[in-house]
Motif scaffolding. Structure first.
Motif, mmCIF file in Angstrom:
data_model
loop_
_atom_site.group_PDB
_atom_site.id
_atom_site.type_symbol
_atom_site.label_atom_id
_atom_site.label_comp_id
_atom_site.label_asym_id
_atom_site.label_seq_id
_atom_site.Cartn_x
_atom_site.Cartn_y
_atom_site.Cartn_z
ATOM 1 N N TYR A 17 0.832 -1.197 0.000
ATOM 2 C CA TYR A 17 0.000 0.000 0.000
ATOM 3 C C TYR A 17 0.872 1.255 0.000
ATOM 4 O O TYR A 17 2.015 1.244 0.446
ATOM 5 N N GLU A 18 0.277 2.356 -0.462
ATOM 6 C CA GLU A 18 0.950 3.652 -0.404
ATOM 7 C C GLU A 18 0.926 4.169 1.038
ATOM 8 O O GLU A 18 -0.115 4.149 1.697
ATOM 9 N N LEU A 19 2.070 4.639 1.507
ATOM 10 C CA LEU A 19 2.196 5.169 2.864
ATOM 11 C C LEU A 19 2.165 6.690 2.768
ATOM 12 O O LEU A 19 3.015 7.297 2.110
ATOM 13 N N VAL A 20 1.182 7.311 3.417
ATOM 14 C CA VAL A 20 0.934 8.742 3.256
ATOM 15 C C VAL A 20 1.249 9.479 4.553
ATOM 16 O O VAL A 20 0.584 9.267 5.570
ATOM 17 N N PRO A 21 2.268 10.349 4.558
ATOM 18 C CA PRO A 21 2.572 11.132 5.758
ATOM 19 C C PRO A 21 1.479 12.151 6.039
ATOM 20 O O PRO A 21 0.777 12.607 5.142
ATOM 21 N N GLY A 22 1.364 12.536 7.311
ATOM 22 C CA GLY A 22 0.193 13.288 7.749
ATOM 23 C C GLY A 22 0.093 14.730 7.322
ATOM 24 O O GLY A 22 -1.011 15.250 7.147
ATOM 25 N N HIS A 23 1.227 15.444 7.166
ATOM 26 C CA HIS A 23 1.158 16.885 6.901
ATOM 27 C C HIS A 23 2.121 17.319 5.806
ATOM 28 O O HIS A 23 2.486 18.496 5.752
ATOM 29 N N ASP A 24 2.537 16.422 4.954
ATOM 30 C CA ASP A 24 3.577 16.772 3.991
ATOM 31 C C ASP A 24 3.059 17.776 2.957
ATOM 32 O O ASP A 24 2.058 17.528 2.289
ATOM 33 N N PRO A 25 3.730 18.940 2.795
ATOM 34 C CA PRO A 25 3.222 19.990 1.910
ATOM 35 C C PRO A 25 3.377 19.690 0.427
ATOM 36 O O PRO A 25 2.833 20.414 -0.406
ATOM 37 N N VAL A 26 4.103 18.638 0.077
ATOM 38 C CA VAL A 26 4.191 18.200 -1.318
ATOM 39 C C VAL A 26 3.256 17.025 -1.565
ATOM 40 O O VAL A 26 2.514 16.986 -2.557
ATOM 41 N N VAL A 27 3.255 16.068 -0.640
ATOM 42 C CA VAL A 27 2.476 14.838 -0.827
ATOM 43 C C VAL A 27 0.982 15.120 -0.878
ATOM 44 O O VAL A 27 0.273 14.587 -1.743
ATOM 45 N N TRP A 28 0.477 15.972 0.024
ATOM 46 C CA TRP A 28 -0.984 16.146 0.096
ATOM 47 C C TRP A 28 -1.585 16.803 -1.136
ATOM 48 O O TRP A 28 -2.573 16.306 -1.701
ATOM 49 N N PRO A 29 -1.040 17.926 -1.618
ATOM 50 C CA PRO A 29 -1.605 18.479 -2.860
ATOM 51 C C PRO A 29 -1.510 17.517 -4.041
ATOM 52 O O PRO A 29 -2.416 17.465 -4.878
ATOM 53 N N GLU A 30 -0.414 16.742 -4.108
ATOM 54 C CA GLU A 30 -0.278 15.782 -5.200
ATOM 55 C C GLU A 30 -1.306 14.657 -5.071
ATOM 56 O O GLU A 30 -1.885 14.201 -6.059
ATOM 57 N N LEU A 31 -1.542 14.185 -3.845
ATOM 58 C CA LEU A 31 -2.539 13.139 -3.634
ATOM 59 C C LEU A 31 -3.925 13.638 -4.032
ATOM 60 O O LEU A 31 -4.712 12.910 -4.661
ATOM 61 N N ILE A 32 -4.230 14.870 -3.682
ATOM 62 C CA ILE A 32 -5.511 15.464 -4.070
ATOM 63 C C ILE A 32 -5.622 15.538 -5.589
ATOM 64 O O ILE A 32 -6.667 15.214 -6.172
#
Length: 281
Positions: free
Chosen positions: A244-259
């Motif tokens: 599974y993909e592991l998603v950090p809680g507050h990452d400012p790059v990961v979250w916009p990309e995931l959205i």
């Protein structure tokens, strides 16, 4: 045959936080700052829409006296994403009404995760670890110093569903005890009906470097910083074992990309248009 599990995952941004990087990463150089998203996750399950985390209590930010009372430090500056209530606005941006939420789970009681519980008091069950709620209601002076505000969740109308360790919330969503950041912090494993899934670390690991470099969390309650590495490693193993993909809680790059990947950018809107957030350091 389709397996039981989550049908859709819709990540949300419910605000922003300007803060020292050392809040997320133990030992980060003094003076380094980061602008982090305040996350939420909306899951379409067999039993309806489940919301993971709820963002800020807007009243504590918009009222000048309350803001001075609850957020006195200039080094930590929360931001709301727009003029209205962030949670209903974020849900509307992905086509879901607040009234369609059938259950809520909070990773922990910090103000940026539990402040929106006011929307659900007397309406839907709220899943939490027993140790987390007991700490939040303990009356100990350090609770508020740790940015856990009793006003956010001390409401007799809230239908608490208490867990003592790992527990399946609904088919396809399992809360995993990952204490350290707070006494009853929980992360979430999401199994997709179509196969695959996600492990949302929440604040067990705020940033990608907490995971990839196994850097201890910047803040912990009741344990030394190095004790927060065990939950990080456990969540890494879970994700690796499941693929599974592991998603950090507050990452400012990961979250916009995931959205962008999962909602086409619909999860972050301001004044009626999609705005791609730009992280600042």
């Amino acid at each position: 045959m389709t397996r039981r599990g989550v049908r859709r995952v819709l990540p949300l941004i419910l605000g922003w936080e300007e803060l020292p990087r050392s809040v997320s990463v133990h030992g980060a150089p003094h003076g380094e700052r980061v602008r982090e998203p305040v996350p939420g996750v909306l899951l379409e399950t067999e039993e309806g829409w489940l919301l993971l985390d709820t963002g800020f209590n807007t009243a504590l930010l918009r009222d000048p006296e309350l803001r001075r009372r609850y957020y006195p430090s200039p080094s930590y500056q929360p931001e709301l994403p727009g003029p209205g209530e962030p949670l209903p606005a974020a849900l509307a941006a992905v086509g879901v009404a607040l009234e369609e939420i059938t259950a809520v789970a909070v990773s922990h009681l910090h103000a940026d995760h539990a402040g929106g519980l006011k929307h659900f008091a007397g309406r839907v069950p709220v899943h939490i670890q027993r140790a987390e709620l007991e700490f939040g209601l303990s009356g100990r002076p350090e609770v508020e110093r740790e940015t856990i505000f009793r006003v956010d969740f001390d409401d007799p109308r809230i239908d608490w569903r208490l867990a003592d360790g790992d527990q399946e919330i609904v088919p396809g969503v399992t809360a995993v005890l990952s204490a350290g950041h707070t006494p009853g912090h929980q992360s979430f494993v999401v199994d997709l009906a179509e196969g695959g899934g996600y492990v949302f670390t929440c604040d067990a690991a705020d940033l990608t470097e907490n995971i990839d470099e196994e850097r201890a969390a910047g803040t912990s309650i009741g344990v030394p910083p190095e004790a927060t590495l065990a939950p990080i490693r456990h969540l890494k193993r879970l994700a690796a074992d499941k693929g599974y993909e592991l998603v950090p809680g507050h990452d400012p790059v990961v979250w916009p990309e995931l959205i962008r990947r999962l909602t086409g950018g619909q999860g972050h809107r301001r004044h009626g248009r999609t705005v791609p957030p730009t992280p600042r350091r």
